[in-house]
Design an enzyme around this catalytic site. Structure first.
Site, PDB file in Angstrom:
ATOM      1  N   GLU A 135      -9.197   0.310   5.932  1.00 20.93           N
ATOM      2  CA  GLU A 135      -8.855   1.308   6.999  1.00 20.93           C
ATOM      3  C   GLU A 135      -7.993   1.776   7.382  1.00 20.93           C
ATOM      4  O   GLU A 135      -8.263   3.214   8.666  1.00 20.93           O
ATOM      5  CB  GLU A 135      -8.331   0.026   7.301  1.00 20.93           C
ATOM      6  CG  GLU A 135      -7.452   0.304   8.875  1.00 20.93           C
ATOM      7  CD  GLU A 135      -6.149  -0.254   8.858  1.00 20.93           C
ATOM      8  OE1 GLU A 135      -5.244   0.988   9.113  1.00 20.93           O
ATOM      9  OE2 GLU A 135      -5.574  -1.649   8.956  1.00 20.93           O
ATOM     10  N   GLU A 154      -4.808   7.447   0.718  1.00 19.26           N
ATOM     11  CA  GLU A 154      -4.208   6.887   1.146  1.00 19.26           C
ATOM     12  C   GLU A 154      -4.501   5.710   0.196  1.00 19.26           C
ATOM     13  O   GLU A 154      -3.317   4.482   0.529  1.00 19.26           O
ATOM     14  CB  GLU A 154      -5.282   6.549   2.297  1.00 19.26           C
ATOM     15  CG  GLU A 154      -5.317   7.882   3.219  1.00 19.26           C
ATOM     16  CD  GLU A 154      -4.412   7.882   4.335  1.00 19.26           C
ATOM     17  OE1 GLU A 154      -3.562   7.125   4.496  1.00 19.26           O
ATOM     18  OE2 GLU A 154      -3.657   8.732   4.305  1.00 19.26           O
TER      19      GLU A 154
END
Length: 1096
Positions: free
Chosen positions: A154, A235
């Protein structure tokens, strides 16, 4: 990717239970708390907050443009709603066939459910008159482990794509869009990508970037795997080694550090343990957000496979909502879907399975980390939570509605019987568990206590026994008529009001619909409540409430064997064990590494940092679609306001009114100046405000008062407001009653406030003690989970009286005062009552010290003048006012000493703040351009250095244009020293920044988007009140807007010069951190002379 439930999903109005939603934009999410603190999140005070949650669940809000209430329309479609696309055109031209079309009268919306013939993708196209347009793409993303792959994905898909091959299109949208919402969420079984905007062109730009991101992200690009892997490492997680010293080897990654922060919060740990204990055999039995102990097991190949398996149109549910052209929606989607073929195998893989019900109840024991100091101080308090899985699948609408009402009656207010029984027992300090949670496939119910004495198992068992015995008693005896009437009125008011604050109505509606849709249920059913509500009222009459609710309690709770009692116990060695486990994994790697291996890892570390620190070329950034300055209104938005005076007993009272359509609802604030409050009683003001609505009166106990508020109003609370003032050293401070009622019940609203002021019962030792314990418990949780807000509050308190007052009332100093008050209650409660009475007598008078603020249409405002006059007449006149008033800044003892400090709590991450004053210490001239500079600094330098390179979940700068205070803050930060270095580099960055015309235009547009934030009538009326109190005129606001629109690169350079000067001459650091990180910082940064203080 924050965690929603307690992290960032407060955003969606979801309860803070086991849903554990994460959202992408940590820095922004935490900054704009006004929006995120939200809108639909449960209010800690007043009746309306929890009712809104129940209403959200029971209806899922959306609504008509400019309407405060969701008017129950006729079955006939509104002529002003855009017509749906001709079915033949939809199919032949765009490949969409209609599954069903239905007019949902509750929201004045025509809803068309489509299926894409080529891929099987589904689209809900909602047509209405709401200008705040919403889009979402939702994927089912169940998991089998706690590596956090959907959460990391995401984050990652928004880091560049096929059409937008730059590092972070998401950030570029933050810099340049007029969006009213821009984020992404990870649930335990789905991932959502929503956007919203009132500007149609901007809206379609956002949609296109998001569609390209989810289907063609750079992070899984096979033609350039190294680039994609860098995104994954940034991330998600990676090894980092900057020097040849192998002891410096560490894990880094945004999600890795975010989840370390989540797992530092006992409340979050409780939610995770409860969910996993209830659902041990399915996807809910692991953590989709990621367990820091497991995140580092995720490989890049597994990451790419997850995208290939689940991010396909066949597994997508699209949502469009608002007043834009329905055919354009189909055109946009078909341009992407035509690149794909159906993938039925992926659809089958994504189906969310159900947990087989337990044959008998279970007990689970787990642990959370506390400091050794807390253990020595006897603060080893346990959490005891009793949890049920209620059904084998999604509730049918009838049961959902009935159980939603039951949930509100049981727990919805401080006087609700199950909540009250737990609080009155004295077994714990505060209620935990969110009650009904029905956003996952199988609904659950959870309730318990935290702050339970963990010295014996008997104490823990008493909580479970109390929950069960109370439920059994309520099943037999039922509820009072007043309680049922209050619940019905409160929930129905919220259903009809449809007030989502600044949270887009279309997004709220989408999230509700998805709770059925992703499980292959009818997406429209959760949105229709009018007929079901009428049927429920009829059912209450036919069956009697005692039988109806009694049957529900027995079936789903008392006689339900799928029950798990979770005992979460404190452990003073757990954090050391977790740290040791992490270091043990790194030690194994260190031992296996050769010199060549270390050199290779150092090379990869350098390459990743170089990639992170190298900005995209200006030409590349032009791929992001944006608006032009010509698209931006030159005039600032004005709120209709009229200021009049009302005379009573020789005193004049200001009445500020706002003529806006509110569909017969009156939004009212009664504000009382705090200037006469004794300075030594400031710390009591927030508790005193709670007492006003939660202690009862001499005529009604607090349960009766709460029920009266529920029956007669849409919600009522009392709050304190303090703020600095432009060009003054003083403060504006008020205690406000704030609430709402329909026009025909406004006299009741005024009567309730009048009764509270005149007759509030302050001499209730047991009730007051419990409120103090709840306050302490809440502050302890937020110190660990939201430490940046405490750090920033401390820095403000070092500089001005407003900050000092706020620190005393709600900061670290306020927390310490509450702990002292807890002891004082036992030793001398009479003196506490005397102080509370002193507060009452210092506040509630008519005259120039008070103000009435009303929002409704002109006809309604005229109709309630008599009630307002009567309320003012009931107030006593003001006595003699002292000359030494704390808020004037005459006494600097409110200020904290300026120092660099480290506040120690049990945590795995830090929250690092630093502040200075640009007006006083940097000689910066006040200008709207400073807002543009501050926003760009947060979305460029600070985002890149603190979040992207540093691995923190968020990092930002905040500028108070009224006072000149500029604050830096980081959120869930693995660093401390390097973050301060990044802050200090901000000035040089601004002094040297070069922006071309496009970049400057984007920065200006994004700032205007913040200034022109979308709001509903109640918030607009309150905003006008605040502006009036602070002396902010429309002329001044227009001047600031003109300055924003005329911002130049020179303004950035001048801001940088002022920041450089201010940081060098007068700046302070405050950080909430762990004991080990505090010791390291004190050793490495001796020049800062840190003062460490153990808080928890």
């Amino acid at each position: 990717m924050a965690a929603a439930v307690g992290y960032r999903a407060s955003l969606v109005g979801a309860r803070n239970g086991r849903k554990c939603l994460r959202s992408r934009n940590g820095g922004r999410a935490e900054r704009v708390d006004g929006m995120l603190a939200r809108t639909l999140v449960r209010s800690a005070r007043g009746v309306a907050g929890r009712a809104r949650q129940h209403a959200t669940r029971l209806l899922a809000q959306a609504g008509k443009k400019n309407a405060a209430l969701s008017i129950v329309a006729s079955e006939k479609i509104d002529a002003e709603i855009p017509a749906s696309v001709n079915p033949e055109v939809a199919k032949s031209k765009y490949g969409f066939e209609i599954v069903k079309e239905e007019y949902v009268k509750e929201y004045g919306s025509n809803c068309v459910l489509y299926r894409h013939t080529g891929t099987g993708a589904e689209l809900m196209s909602v047509h209405n008159r709401d200008e705040n347009k919403t889009f979402g793409a939702v994927f089912r993303t169940p998991v089998e482990d706690s590596t956090g792959v959907p959460h990391i994905l995401e984050h990652s898909v928004l880091c560049g794509s096929r059409k937008y091959p730059i590092k972070e299109p998401f950030v570029e949208l933050m810099k340049s869009s007029l969006n009213t919402f821009l984020n992404a969420f990870t649930y335990p079984d789905r991932t959502c990508y929503p956007v919203a905007s009132c500007n149609t062109r901007d809206f379609y730009n956002l949609v296109d970037v998001y569609l390209d991101a989810v289907f063609f992200p750079r992070c899984v690009e096979k033609t350039d795997p190294e680039s994609g892997k860098q995104v994954f490492e940034q991330e998600g997680w990676h090894y980092e080694l900057d020097t040849p010293d192998p002891s410096k080897l560490q894990y880094k990654g945004v999600v890795f550090n975010e989840m370390k922060g989540v797992y530092s919060s006992p409340d979050s740990v409780l939610g995770r343990v409860c969910q996993q204990a209830l659902f041990p055999d399915i996807t809910y039995g692991v953590d989709s957000g990621g367990d820091p102990r497991n995140i580092t097991d995720l490989s890049y190949e597994q990451f790419c496979d997850f995208h290939q398996n689940f991010y396909h149109p066949s597994n997508t549910r699209f949502w469009f909502y608002g007043d834009d052209d329905p055919e354009t929606r189909l055109e946009i989607l078909s341009s992407y879907l035509n690149d794909f073929e159906a993938n039925q195998a992926g659809v089958e893989k994504s189906r969310v399975l159900t947990q087989k019900k337990f044959a008998e109840p279970r007990v689970v024991t787990d642990y959370y980390a506390v400091s050794e100091e807390a253990g020595q101080d006897g603060q080893q308090k346990a959490y005891v939570n009793v949890n049920w899985v209620l059904e084998d699948d999604v509730f049918d609408l009838e049961t959902q509605l009935a159980f939603g009402f039951l949930d509100f009656i049981l727990l919805g207010t401080s006087g609700s019987p199950l909540r009250k029984a737990l609080i009155d027992s004295g077994l714990g300090e505060a209620v935990c568990g969110g009650g009904l949670e029905d956003e996952l496939r199988q609904p659950t119910f959870s309730i318990g206590l935290k702050g339970v004495d963990s010295s014996s198992e008997e104490n823990l068992k008493k909580v479970e026994d109390l929950v069960l015995s109370t439920l059994e008693s309520l099943a037999d005896k039922g509820f009072g008529d007043s309680a049922i009437e209050a619940a019905m009125n409160t929930i129905e008011f919220s259903l009809r009001e449809n007030n989502t604050g600044s949270f887009p109505r279309g997004l709220s509606l989408m999230l509700r619909s998805m709770a059925a849709w992703i499980y292959d249920k009818d997406p429209l059913e959760p949105l229709k409540w009018e007929d079901q509500l009428a049927a429920f009222k009829k059912r209450l009459e036919d069956e009697t409430p005692t039988k109806l609710f009694g049957d529900l309690i027995r079936k789903y709770l008392v006689d339900n064997p799928h029950r798990v009692t979770v005992n979460l116990l404190p452990n003073t060695t757990l954090q050391a064990e977790l740290d040791g486990e992490e270091q043990g994994k790194l030690d194994l790697l260190r031992k296996s590494m050769t010199e060549e291996d270390m050199e290779e890892l150092m090379r990869k570390t350098r390459e990743l940092k170089t990639h992170q620190e190298t900005p995209d070329p200006s030409e590349a950034l032009k791929c992001i679609p944006t608006l032009e300055l010509a698209d931006i209104p030159k005039e600032s938005q004005k709120i209709p306001s009229s200021l009049t005076e009302m005379t009573s007993g020789g005193e004049k009272v200001e009445v500020l009114s706002h003529d806006m359509f509110t569909n017969d609802v009156v939004y009212a604030e009664f504000a009382f100046d705090m200037s006469a409050v004794p300075k030594d009683l400031l710390y009591l003001v927030p508790l005193f405000c709670r007492c006003l609505t939660e202690m009862g009166t001499s005529k009604e106990d607090f349960v009766e008062l709460t029920e009266r508020i529920g029956r007669k109003t849409g919600g009522l609370g009392a709050y304190s407001f303090t703020s600095g003032v432009k060009d003054e050293d003083g403060v504006r401070g008020y205690v406000m009653f704030r609430g709402k009622a329909t026009a025909d019940k406004f006299a009741d609203y005024c009567g309730i406030v009048q009764d509270i002021i005149q007759n509030v019962e302050l001499n209730n030792k047991n009730r007051f003690r419990q409120m103090v314990l709840e306050t302490i418990s809440g502050m302890e949780a937020s110190l660990v989970g939201r430490g940046h807000s405490y750090a920033m509050g401390r820095l403000s308190a070092m500089r001005d009286a407003a900050g000092g007052a706020q620190e005393v009332m709600g900061g670290v100093e306020g927390y310490l005062a509450m702990k002292q008050l807890k002891d004082r209650i036992e030793q001398d409660y009479d003196s506490v009552v005397a102080d509370l009475e002193a507060l009452r007598s210092s506040l509630f008078h008519k005259g120039s010290n008070m103000l009435v603020n009303l929002t409704a249409d002109d006809k309604t405002l005229t109709s309630i003048e008599k009630e307002v006059q009567g309320f003012v007449d009931s107030l006593p006149s003001r006595g003699v006012v002292g000359t030494e008033q704390w808020y004037e800044g005459k006494d600097s003892s409110l200020l904290l000493p300026k120092r660099n400090e480290l506040l120690i709590v049990p945590t795995q991450v830090s929250y690092v703040g630093k502040a200075t004053n640009l007006y006083k210490d940097g000689q910066l001239e006040r200008s709207g351009s400073s807002m543009v500079v501050s926003k760009l600094l947060s979305t460029t330098w600070l985002w890149d250095r603190v979040r992207v390179v540093g691995g923190a979940y968020g990092g930002f700068g905040s500028f108070d244009s009224q006072t000149g205070l500029f604050s830096f803050a980081s959120y869930r930060d693995p660093n401390l020293g390097s973050t301060l270095t990044a802050y200090d580099g901000s000035a040089q960055f601004l002094k040297e920044v070069k922006l071309d015309k496009d970049e400057l235009t984007k920065a200006i547009i994004a700032t205007v988007g913040d200034v022109d934030s979308y709001s509903l009538p109640d918030q607009r009326g309150y905003t006008a009140l605040v502006r009036h109190l602070l002396g902010i005129t429309d002329e001044e606001r227009q001047q600031r807007r003109d300055e924003i629109l005329s911002t130049t690169v020179r303004d950035f350079h001048e801001f940088g010069e002022a920041l450089d000067q201010a940081l060098a001459s007068n700046s302070q650091v405050s950080a909430v951190t762990s004991k080990d990180m505090a010791a390291q910082a004190s050793e490495e940064m001796k020049d800062l002379g840190f003062i460490s203080q153990q808080i928890l």
